[in-house]
Design a protein around this motif. Structure first.
Motif, PDB file in Angstrom:
ATOM      1  N   SER A 145      47.462  43.609  21.908  1.00  0.00           N
ATOM      2  CA  SER A 145      48.417  42.501  21.994  1.00  0.00           C
ATOM      3  C   SER A 145      48.984  42.312  23.395  1.00  0.00           C
ATOM      4  O   SER A 145      49.079  41.185  23.893  1.00  0.00           O
ATOM      5  CB  SER A 145      49.567  42.722  21.001  1.00  0.00           C
ATOM      6  OG  SER A 145      49.077  42.757  19.676  1.00  0.00           O
ATOM      7  N   ALA A 146      49.369  43.424  24.042  1.00  0.00           N
ATOM      8  CA  ALA A 146      49.927  43.321  25.394  1.00  0.00           C
ATOM      9  C   ALA A 146      48.876  42.817  26.378  1.00  0.00           C
ATOM     10  O   ALA A 146      49.188  42.049  27.301  1.00  0.00           O
ATOM     11  CB  ALA A 146      50.471  44.674  25.834  1.00  0.00           C
ATOM     12  N   ALA A 147      47.616  43.240  26.179  1.00  0.00           N
ATOM     13  CA  ALA A 147      46.535  42.768  27.045  1.00  0.00           C
ATOM     14  C   ALA A 147      46.332  41.266  26.886  1.00  0.00           C
ATOM     15  O   ALA A 147      46.042  40.555  27.855  1.00  0.00           O
ATOM     16  CB  ALA A 147      45.244  43.516  26.735  1.00  0.00           C
ATOM     17  N   GLN A 148      46.508  40.774  25.667  1.00  0.00           N
ATOM     18  CA  GLN A 148      46.342  39.336  25.411  1.00  0.00           C
ATOM     19  C   GLN A 148      47.319  38.512  26.243  1.00  0.00           C
ATOM     20  O   GLN A 148      46.954  37.458  26.783  1.00  0.00           O
ATOM     21  CB  GLN A 148      46.560  39.030  23.925  1.00  0.00           C
ATOM     22  CG  GLN A 148      45.442  39.529  23.025  1.00  0.00           C
ATOM     23  CD  GLN A 148      45.740  39.280  21.556  1.00  0.00           C
ATOM     24  OE1 GLN A 148      45.920  40.217  20.793  1.00  0.00           O
ATOM     25  NE2 GLN A 148      45.799  38.028  21.163  1.00  0.00           N
ATOM     26  N   GLY A 149      48.563  38.974  26.353  1.00  0.00           N
ATOM     27  CA  GLY A 149      49.535  38.251  27.166  1.00  0.00           C
ATOM     28  C   GLY A 149      49.094  38.146  28.605  1.00  0.00           C
ATOM     29  O   GLY A 149      49.220  37.092  29.243  1.00  0.00           O
ATOM     30  N   GLY A 150      48.560  39.245  29.153  1.00  0.00           N
ATOM     31  CA  GLY A 150      48.065  39.229  30.527  1.00  0.00           C
ATOM     32  C   GLY A 150      46.880  38.304  30.703  1.00  0.00           C
ATOM     33  O   GLY A 150      46.756  37.619  31.727  1.00  0.00           O
ATOM     34  N   ILE A 151      46.003  38.256  29.697  1.00  0.00           N
ATOM     35  CA  ILE A 151      44.830  37.376  29.761  1.00  0.00           C
ATOM     36  C   ILE A 151      45.257  35.912  29.741  1.00  0.00           C
ATOM     37  O   ILE A 151      44.708  35.079  30.480  1.00  0.00           O
ATOM     38  CB  ILE A 151      43.877  37.689  28.585  1.00  0.00           C
ATOM     39  CG1 ILE A 151      43.268  39.086  28.762  1.00  0.00           C
ATOM     40  CG2 ILE A 151      42.772  36.637  28.485  1.00  0.00           C
ATOM     41  CD1 ILE A 151      42.521  39.591  27.537  1.00  0.00           C
ATOM     42  N   ILE A 152      46.256  35.596  28.922  1.00  0.00           N
ATOM     43  CA  ILE A 152      46.747  34.211  28.852  1.00  0.00           C
ATOM     44  C   ILE A 152      47.305  33.776  30.200  1.00  0.00           C
ATOM     45  O   ILE A 152      47.006  32.679  30.699  1.00  0.00           O
ATOM     46  CB  ILE A 152      47.830  34.083  27.762  1.00  0.00           C
ATOM     47  CG1 ILE A 152      47.198  34.262  26.371  1.00  0.00           C
ATOM     48  CG2 ILE A 152      48.529  32.724  27.847  1.00  0.00           C
ATOM     49  CD1 ILE A 152      48.203  34.374  25.253  1.00  0.00           C
ATOM     50  N   ILE A 153      48.107  34.638  30.830  1.00  0.00           N
ATOM     51  CA  ILE A 153      48.693  34.306  32.134  1.00  0.00           C
ATOM     52  C   ILE A 153      47.608  34.208  33.204  1.00  0.00           C
ATOM     53  O   ILE A 153      47.669  33.350  34.096  1.00  0.00           O
ATOM     54  CB  ILE A 153      49.751  35.350  32.538  1.00  0.00           C
ATOM     55  CG1 ILE A 153      50.879  35.387  31.499  1.00  0.00           C
ATOM     56  CG2 ILE A 153      50.315  35.041  33.915  1.00  0.00           C
ATOM     57  CD1 ILE A 153      51.595  34.063  31.309  1.00  0.00           C
TER      58      ILE A 153
END
Length: 412
Positions: free
Chosen positions: A96-104
Protein backbone atom coordinates in the motif's frame (compact mmCIF):
# COMPACT_ATOMS: atom_id res chain seq x y z
CA UNK A 1 -14.23 -6.61 -40.96
CA UNK A 2 -11.08 -5.76 -42.88
CA UNK A 3 -8.80 -2.81 -42.31
CA UNK A 4 -8.64 -0.71 -45.43
CA UNK A 5 -5.31 -0.80 -47.22
CA UNK A 6 -5.17 2.96 -47.66
CA UNK A 7 -5.46 3.45 -43.90
CA UNK A 8 -2.53 1.14 -43.23
CA UNK A 9 -0.36 2.01 -46.22
CA UNK A 10 1.74 4.50 -44.31
CA UNK A 11 2.13 2.25 -41.27
CA UNK A 12 2.38 -1.25 -42.69
CA UNK A 13 4.35 -1.24 -45.94
CA UNK A 14 3.79 -4.02 -48.50
CA UNK A 15 1.16 -5.80 -46.40
CA UNK A 16 -2.15 -5.26 -48.13
CA UNK A 17 -5.40 -5.88 -46.31
CA UNK A 18 -5.30 -7.39 -42.84
CA UNK A 19 -8.30 -9.25 -41.49
CA UNK A 20 -9.28 -9.31 -37.83
CA UNK A 21 -7.75 -12.76 -37.22
CA UNK A 22 -4.42 -11.55 -38.61
CA UNK A 23 -4.46 -8.41 -36.46
CA UNK A 24 -5.28 -10.53 -33.42
CA UNK A 25 -2.34 -12.83 -34.20
CA UNK A 26 -0.02 -9.83 -34.46
CA UNK A 27 -1.34 -8.54 -31.15
CA UNK A 28 -0.74 -11.92 -29.51
CA UNK A 29 2.83 -11.80 -30.79
CA UNK A 30 3.42 -8.51 -28.96
CA UNK A 31 1.69 -9.85 -25.84
CA UNK A 32 4.07 -12.79 -25.76
CA UNK A 33 7.06 -10.51 -26.27
CA UNK A 34 6.19 -8.40 -23.24
CA UNK A 35 5.00 -11.20 -20.94
CA UNK A 36 8.28 -12.34 -19.38
CA UNK A 37 9.55 -8.89 -18.37
CA UNK A 38 6.13 -7.64 -17.25
CA UNK A 39 5.61 -10.50 -14.79
CA UNK A 40 9.24 -10.54 -13.65
CA UNK A 41 8.98 -7.12 -11.98
CA UNK A 42 6.09 -8.07 -9.64
CA UNK A 43 7.81 -11.39 -8.88
CA UNK A 44 10.98 -9.54 -7.81
CA UNK A 45 9.19 -6.83 -5.82
CA UNK A 46 6.36 -8.78 -4.21
CA UNK A 47 3.54 -7.17 -6.20
CA UNK A 48 0.71 -9.24 -7.67
CA UNK A 49 1.39 -10.69 -11.15
CA UNK A 50 -2.26 -10.55 -12.22
CA UNK A 51 -2.51 -6.88 -11.22
CA UNK A 52 0.69 -6.14 -13.15
CA UNK A 53 -0.76 -7.65 -16.33
CA UNK A 54 -4.05 -5.82 -15.80
CA UNK A 55 -2.41 -2.42 -15.25
CA UNK A 56 -0.04 -2.94 -18.19
CA UNK A 57 -3.05 -3.55 -20.41
CA UNK A 58 -5.19 -0.63 -19.26
CA UNK A 59 -2.09 1.57 -19.03
CA UNK A 60 -1.26 0.89 -22.68
CA UNK A 61 -4.83 1.68 -23.73
CA UNK A 62 -4.73 4.92 -21.74
CA UNK A 63 -1.39 5.83 -23.33
CA UNK A 64 -2.85 5.33 -26.81
CA UNK A 65 -5.87 7.44 -25.92
CA UNK A 66 -3.69 10.34 -24.74
CA UNK A 67 -1.27 10.08 -27.68
CA UNK A 68 -4.14 10.03 -30.21
CA UNK A 69 -3.34 6.44 -31.14
CA UNK A 70 -0.29 7.54 -33.16
CA UNK A 71 2.61 5.86 -31.34
CA UNK A 72 2.98 2.06 -31.64
CA UNK A 73 4.18 1.62 -28.06
CA UNK A 74 3.41 -0.99 -25.44
CA UNK A 75 3.68 -0.17 -21.74
CA UNK A 76 4.82 -2.82 -19.27
CA UNK A 77 6.32 -3.06 -15.79
CA UNK A 78 9.31 -0.73 -15.26
CA UNK A 79 12.58 -2.18 -13.96
CA UNK A 80 13.84 1.23 -12.82
CA UNK A 81 11.62 1.15 -9.72
CA UNK A 82 12.44 -2.37 -8.51
CA UNK A 83 14.91 -1.40 -5.76
CA UNK A 84 12.88 1.39 -4.06
CA UNK A 85 9.59 -0.56 -4.27
CA UNK A 86 11.27 -3.61 -2.71
CA UNK A 87 12.69 -1.48 0.12
CA UNK A 88 9.33 0.18 0.83
CA UNK A 89 7.45 -3.13 0.89
CA UNK A 90 10.10 -4.59 3.22
CA UNK A 91 9.93 -1.59 5.57
CA UNK A 92 6.14 -1.18 5.70
CA UNK A 93 5.09 -4.81 5.34
CA UNK A 94 2.67 -4.45 2.41
CA UNK A 95 2.33 -2.84 -1.01
CA UNK A 96 0.00 0.00 0.00
CA UNK A 97 2.74 2.49 0.90
CA UNK A 98 4.57 1.67 -2.34
CA UNK A 99 1.38 2.40 -4.28
CA UNK A 100 1.32 5.96 -2.96
CA UNK A 101 4.87 6.52 -4.18
CA UNK A 102 4.03 5.06 -7.59
CA UNK A 103 1.03 7.37 -7.95
CA UNK A 104 3.15 10.44 -7.15
CA UNK A 105 5.89 9.25 -9.54
CA UNK A 106 3.32 9.23 -12.33
CA UNK A 107 2.23 12.76 -11.42
CA UNK A 108 5.86 13.92 -11.73
CA UNK A 109 5.71 12.73 -15.33
CA UNK A 110 2.56 14.83 -15.80
CA UNK A 111 4.27 17.93 -14.38
CA UNK A 112 7.23 17.47 -16.74
CA UNK A 113 4.80 16.98 -19.63
CA UNK A 114 3.21 20.34 -18.81
CA UNK A 115 6.62 22.04 -18.70
CA UNK A 116 7.58 20.61 -22.09
CA UNK A 117 4.21 21.64 -23.52
CA UNK A 118 4.86 25.22 -22.38
CA UNK A 119 8.46 25.47 -23.64
CA UNK A 120 7.87 23.45 -26.83
CA UNK A 121 9.26 20.12 -28.15
CA UNK A 122 12.27 21.94 -29.64
CA UNK A 123 13.70 21.96 -26.12
CA UNK A 124 13.86 18.15 -26.10
CA UNK A 125 15.18 18.02 -29.67
CA UNK A 126 18.08 20.31 -28.70
CA UNK A 127 18.85 18.10 -25.70
CA UNK A 128 18.83 14.89 -27.77
CA UNK A 129 20.41 15.42 -31.21
CA UNK A 130 21.25 12.32 -33.35
CA UNK A 131 24.79 12.12 -31.93
CA UNK A 132 23.18 11.48 -28.53
CA UNK A 133 20.08 9.51 -29.51
CA UNK A 134 21.91 7.07 -31.82
CA UNK A 135 24.26 5.73 -29.12
CA UNK A 136 21.47 5.85 -26.51
CA UNK A 137 19.26 3.63 -28.70
CA UNK A 138 22.23 1.29 -29.16
CA UNK A 139 22.63 1.13 -25.40
CA UNK A 140 18.96 0.16 -24.99
CA UNK A 141 19.62 -3.01 -26.98
CA UNK A 142 23.13 -3.74 -25.71
CA UNK A 143 22.37 -3.49 -21.98
CA UNK A 144 19.63 -6.08 -22.53
CA UNK A 145 22.03 -8.44 -24.32
CA UNK A 146 23.16 -10.23 -21.11
CA UNK A 147 19.50 -10.87 -20.25
CA UNK A 148 19.00 -12.66 -23.56
CA UNK A 149 22.23 -14.64 -23.22
CA UNK A 150 21.50 -15.71 -19.63
CA UNK A 151 18.12 -17.07 -20.73
CA UNK A 152 19.46 -18.74 -23.86
CA UNK A 153 22.48 -20.43 -22.25
CA UNK A 154 20.26 -22.69 -20.13
CA UNK A 155 19.80 -24.75 -23.30
CA UNK A 156 21.54 -23.47 -26.41
CA UNK A 157 19.94 -26.13 -28.63
CA UNK A 158 16.40 -24.95 -27.82
CA UNK A 159 17.44 -21.28 -27.95
CA UNK A 160 19.12 -21.86 -31.30
CA UNK A 161 16.00 -23.48 -32.77
CA UNK A 162 13.87 -20.56 -31.57
CA UNK A 163 16.32 -17.99 -32.95
CA UNK A 164 16.92 -19.75 -36.25
CA UNK A 165 13.19 -20.23 -36.89
CA UNK A 166 12.44 -16.54 -36.31
CA UNK A 167 15.37 -15.50 -38.51
CA UNK A 168 14.40 -17.83 -41.36
CA UNK A 169 10.77 -16.65 -41.26
CA UNK A 170 11.98 -13.03 -41.34
CA UNK A 171 14.18 -13.64 -44.38
CA UNK A 172 12.26 -16.24 -46.39
CA UNK A 173 8.67 -15.87 -45.14
CA UNK A 174 6.01 -14.66 -47.54
CA UNK A 175 2.78 -12.75 -46.98
CA UNK A 176 1.35 -12.77 -43.48
CA UNK A 177 3.77 -15.50 -42.33
CA UNK A 178 6.62 -12.99 -42.68
CA UNK A 179 4.90 -10.72 -40.14
CA UNK A 180 4.81 -13.24 -37.28
CA UNK A 181 8.37 -14.59 -36.92
CA UNK A 182 8.19 -14.35 -33.13
CA UNK A 183 5.13 -16.60 -33.01
CA UNK A 184 6.82 -19.22 -35.22
CA UNK A 185 10.05 -18.97 -33.24
CA UNK A 186 8.23 -19.46 -29.94
CA UNK A 187 6.16 -22.38 -31.26
CA UNK A 188 9.13 -24.26 -32.74
CA UNK A 189 11.25 -23.51 -29.67
CA UNK A 190 8.43 -24.69 -27.41
CA UNK A 191 8.11 -27.97 -29.32
CA UNK A 192 11.88 -28.49 -28.97
CA UNK A 193 11.61 -27.72 -25.24
CA UNK A 194 8.80 -30.28 -24.88
CA UNK A 195 10.99 -32.92 -26.55
CA UNK A 196 13.87 -32.02 -24.22
CA UNK A 197 11.60 -32.25 -21.17
CA UNK A 198 11.94 -28.59 -20.20
CA UNK A 199 8.21 -27.81 -19.88
CA UNK A 200 6.35 -28.18 -16.58
CA UNK A 201 2.53 -27.95 -16.72
CA UNK A 202 2.02 -28.07 -12.94
CA UNK A 203 1.25 -24.36 -12.66
CA UNK A 204 -1.39 -24.67 -15.42
CA UNK A 205 -3.18 -27.52 -13.64
CA UNK A 206 -3.23 -25.57 -10.37
CA UNK A 207 -4.54 -22.31 -11.92
CA UNK A 208 -8.20 -21.29 -12.03
CA UNK A 209 -10.04 -20.56 -15.26
CA UNK A 210 -11.40 -17.21 -14.10
CA UNK A 211 -10.56 -14.81 -11.31
CA UNK A 212 -10.04 -11.10 -10.71
CA UNK A 213 -6.55 -9.93 -9.70
CA UNK A 214 -5.99 -9.03 -6.03
CA UNK A 215 -6.31 -5.24 -6.16
CA UNK A 216 -5.09 -3.26 -3.12
CA UNK A 217 -5.80 0.22 -1.76
CA UNK A 218 -2.96 2.80 -1.77
CA UNK A 219 -1.66 4.64 1.29
CA UNK A 220 0.29 7.87 1.18
CA UNK A 221 3.39 7.94 3.38
CA UNK A 222 5.89 10.74 2.78
CA UNK A 223 8.92 8.58 3.57
CA UNK A 224 7.79 5.96 1.07
CA UNK A 225 6.96 8.63 -1.51
CA UNK A 226 10.43 10.18 -1.20
CA UNK A 227 12.00 6.75 -1.76
CA UNK A 228 10.02 5.93 -4.92
CA UNK A 229 8.85 9.13 -6.64
CA UNK A 230 12.31 10.64 -7.48
CA UNK A 231 13.06 7.64 -9.71
CA UNK A 232 10.60 9.22 -12.18
CA UNK A 233 13.27 11.81 -12.98
CA UNK A 234 15.53 8.98 -14.15
CA UNK A 235 12.89 6.94 -15.98
CA UNK A 236 11.80 10.04 -17.93
CA UNK A 237 15.18 10.07 -19.66
CA UNK A 238 14.64 6.42 -20.56
CA UNK A 239 11.18 7.30 -21.85
CA UNK A 240 12.55 9.91 -24.26
CA UNK A 241 15.13 7.38 -25.49
CA UNK A 242 12.44 4.75 -26.04
CA UNK A 243 10.17 7.15 -27.96
CA UNK A 244 13.08 8.19 -30.17
CA UNK A 245 13.91 4.50 -30.70
CA UNK A 246 10.33 3.78 -31.75
CA UNK A 247 10.37 6.77 -34.08
CA UNK A 248 13.63 5.63 -35.67
CA UNK A 249 12.30 2.07 -36.00
CA UNK A 250 9.08 3.19 -37.68
CA UNK A 251 10.96 5.50 -40.02
CA UNK A 252 9.48 8.68 -38.61
CA UNK A 253 12.78 9.74 -37.03
CA UNK A 254 12.06 12.43 -34.45
CA UNK A 255 8.54 13.17 -35.64
CA UNK A 256 6.91 11.80 -32.49
CA UNK A 257 8.55 14.57 -30.45
CA UNK A 258 6.14 17.05 -32.07
CA UNK A 259 3.29 14.81 -33.29
CA UNK A 260 1.62 13.72 -31.07
CA UNK A 261 4.29 15.42 -28.97
CA UNK A 262 6.70 14.23 -26.29
CA UNK A 263 4.49 16.00 -23.74
CA UNK A 264 1.64 13.65 -24.66
CA UNK A 265 3.80 10.51 -24.51
CA UNK A 266 5.16 11.58 -21.12
CA UNK A 267 1.66 12.35 -19.88
CA UNK A 268 0.39 9.00 -21.16
CA UNK A 269 3.24 7.12 -19.47
CA UNK A 270 2.79 9.10 -16.26
CA UNK A 271 -0.97 8.66 -15.97
CA UNK A 272 -0.60 4.95 -16.79
CA UNK A 273 1.90 4.71 -13.92
CA UNK A 274 -0.42 6.54 -11.51
CA UNK A 275 -3.29 4.30 -12.59
CA UNK A 276 -1.12 1.26 -11.89
CA UNK A 277 -0.42 2.62 -8.42
CA UNK A 278 -4.13 3.00 -7.71
CA UNK A 279 -4.76 -0.70 -8.43
CA UNK A 280 -1.54 -2.06 -6.91
CA UNK A 281 0.55 -2.64 -10.01
CA UNK A 282 4.16 -1.59 -10.76
CA UNK A 283 5.00 1.63 -12.63
CA UNK A 284 4.66 1.39 -16.41
CA UNK A 285 7.18 2.21 -19.10
CA UNK A 286 7.55 1.82 -22.86
CA UNK A 287 8.91 -1.65 -23.66
CA UNK A 288 12.07 -2.34 -25.66
CA UNK A 289 10.98 -5.92 -26.34
CA UNK A 290 8.02 -4.65 -28.34
CA UNK A 291 10.19 -2.10 -30.15
CA UNK A 292 12.32 -5.05 -31.22
CA UNK A 293 9.22 -6.78 -32.62
CA UNK A 294 8.42 -3.60 -34.57
CA UNK A 295 11.90 -3.60 -36.08
CA UNK A 296 11.69 -7.29 -36.91
CA UNK A 297 8.21 -7.36 -38.49
CA UNK A 298 7.90 -3.79 -39.85
CA UNK A 299 4.27 -3.79 -38.72
CA UNK A 300 3.81 -0.37 -37.15
CA UNK A 301 0.07 0.01 -36.79
CA UNK A 302 -0.75 1.07 -33.19
CA UNK A 303 -3.94 -1.02 -33.34
CA UNK A 304 -1.76 -4.11 -32.89
CA UNK A 305 -0.42 -2.75 -29.59
CA UNK A 306 -3.95 -2.10 -28.37
CA UNK A 307 -4.86 -5.70 -29.20
CA UNK A 308 -1.81 -6.82 -27.20
CA UNK A 309 -3.09 -4.71 -24.30
CA UNK A 310 -6.42 -6.52 -24.46
CA UNK A 311 -4.57 -9.84 -24.32
CA UNK A 312 -2.76 -8.66 -21.18
CA UNK A 313 -6.09 -7.80 -19.54
CA UNK A 314 -7.48 -11.19 -20.57
CA UNK A 315 -4.48 -12.97 -19.05
CA UNK A 316 -5.00 -11.09 -15.79
CA UNK A 317 -8.54 -12.43 -15.40
CA UNK A 318 -7.88 -15.89 -16.90
CA UNK A 319 -5.09 -17.25 -14.67
CA UNK A 320 -4.89 -20.52 -16.61
CA UNK A 321 -4.02 -18.62 -19.80
CA UNK A 322 -1.25 -16.60 -18.19
CA UNK A 323 0.00 -19.79 -16.50
CA UNK A 324 0.17 -21.56 -19.88
CA UNK A 325 2.28 -18.75 -21.36
CA UNK A 326 4.50 -18.79 -18.27
CA UNK A 327 5.42 -22.43 -19.08
CA UNK A 328 7.44 -21.24 -22.08
CA UNK A 329 11.01 -22.08 -20.96
CA UNK A 330 13.59 -19.31 -20.73
CA UNK A 331 15.82 -20.67 -23.54
CA UNK A 332 12.89 -20.34 -25.97
CA UNK A 333 12.40 -16.69 -25.02
CA UNK A 334 16.16 -16.12 -24.91
CA UNK A 335 16.61 -17.17 -28.53
CA UNK A 336 13.98 -14.66 -29.64
CA UNK A 337 15.40 -11.97 -27.35
CA UNK A 338 18.83 -12.22 -29.00
CA UNK A 339 17.22 -11.21 -32.27
CA UNK A 340 14.94 -8.52 -30.82
CA UNK A 341 17.59 -6.76 -28.75
CA UNK A 342 20.04 -6.90 -31.63
CA UNK A 343 17.42 -5.24 -33.82
CA UNK A 344 17.18 -2.31 -31.40
CA UNK A 345 20.96 -1.85 -31.45
CA UNK A 346 20.88 -1.87 -35.24
CA UNK A 347 18.24 0.89 -35.20
CA UNK A 348 20.66 3.03 -33.17
CA UNK A 349 23.41 2.49 -35.73
CA UNK A 350 20.97 3.34 -38.52
CA UNK A 351 19.98 6.55 -36.73
CA UNK A 352 23.59 7.75 -36.77
CA UNK A 353 24.13 6.74 -40.40
CA UNK A 354 20.93 8.33 -41.72
CA UNK A 355 21.66 11.59 -39.88
CA UNK A 356 25.24 11.68 -41.19
CA UNK A 357 26.84 11.75 -37.74
CA UNK A 358 30.55 12.23 -38.50
CA UNK A 359 32.58 10.13 -36.06
CA UNK A 360 35.83 11.49 -37.46
CA UNK A 361 35.01 14.66 -35.52
CA UNK A 362 36.50 14.52 -32.02
CA UNK A 363 33.37 16.02 -30.44
CA UNK A 364 31.02 13.38 -31.85
CA UNK A 365 33.45 10.57 -31.09
CA UNK A 366 33.74 11.62 -27.44
CA UNK A 367 29.98 11.89 -26.94
CA UNK A 368 29.25 8.50 -28.56
CA UNK A 369 32.11 6.76 -26.73
CA UNK A 370 31.10 8.02 -23.29
CA UNK A 371 27.44 7.09 -23.81
CA UNK A 372 28.31 3.56 -24.95
CA UNK A 373 30.80 2.78 -22.19
CA UNK A 374 28.69 4.22 -19.36
CA UNK A 375 25.55 2.50 -20.64
CA UNK A 376 27.02 -0.90 -21.46
CA UNK A 377 29.45 -0.88 -18.53
CA UNK A 378 26.64 -0.60 -16.00
CA UNK A 379 27.94 2.57 -14.34
CA UNK A 380 25.89 3.84 -11.38
CA UNK A 381 25.54 7.19 -9.67
CA UNK A 382 23.91 7.17 -6.22
CA UNK A 383 22.44 10.34 -4.72
CA UNK A 384 20.95 9.35 -1.36
CA UNK A 385 18.03 7.04 -2.16
CA UNK A 386 18.18 7.80 -5.89
CA UNK A 387 20.26 5.57 -8.15
CA UNK A 388 20.94 6.64 -11.74
CA UNK A 389 22.31 3.84 -13.89
CA UNK A 390 22.35 2.24 -17.31
CA UNK A 391 20.66 4.04 -20.17
CA UNK A 392 19.47 6.92 -17.99
CA UNK A 393 22.98 7.77 -16.77
CA UNK A 394 24.38 7.32 -20.28
CA UNK A 395 21.71 9.64 -21.70
CA UNK A 396 22.33 12.30 -19.05
CA UNK A 397 26.10 12.13 -19.67
CA UNK A 398 25.50 12.44 -23.41
CA UNK A 399 23.24 15.47 -23.19
CA UNK A 400 25.66 17.21 -20.77
CA UNK A 401 28.61 16.61 -23.10
CA UNK A 402 26.55 17.77 -26.06
CA UNK A 403 25.97 21.08 -24.27
CA UNK A 404 29.45 21.75 -22.89
CA UNK A 405 31.69 20.55 -25.74
CA UNK A 406 32.28 23.21 -28.42
CA UNK A 407 31.17 22.41 -31.96
CA UNK A 408 34.67 22.89 -33.37
CA UNK A 409 36.43 20.72 -30.77
CA UNK A 410 39.67 19.31 -32.20
CA UNK A 411 39.39 21.26 -35.44
CA UNK A 412 42.15 23.58 -36.56
Amino acid sequence: MEVRNEVLSKEIPNVGKLSKPKLVTLGLQHAMAMFGATVLVPILTGLNVGVALFTAGIGTLLFHLITKGKVPAYLGSSFAFIAPITLVIKEYGDVSAAQGGIIIAGLIYAIMALIIYLVGPEFVERLFPPVVTGPVIMVIGLVLAPVAINMAKENWLVAGISLLTAALITVFGRGFVKLVPVIFGLVCGYIAALICGLVDFTVVKESAWLGLPEFTVPKFNWSAILMIAPVALVSMVEHVGDILAIGATVGKGREYLSDPGIHRTLLGDGLATSLAGIFGGPPNTTYSENTGVLALTKVYNPIVMRIAACFAIMMSIIPKLSALISTIPQPVVGGIAILLFGMITSVGIRTMVENNVDLTKARNLIIASVILVIGIGGAELKIRNLTIAGMALAGIAGLILNKILPENLGEE
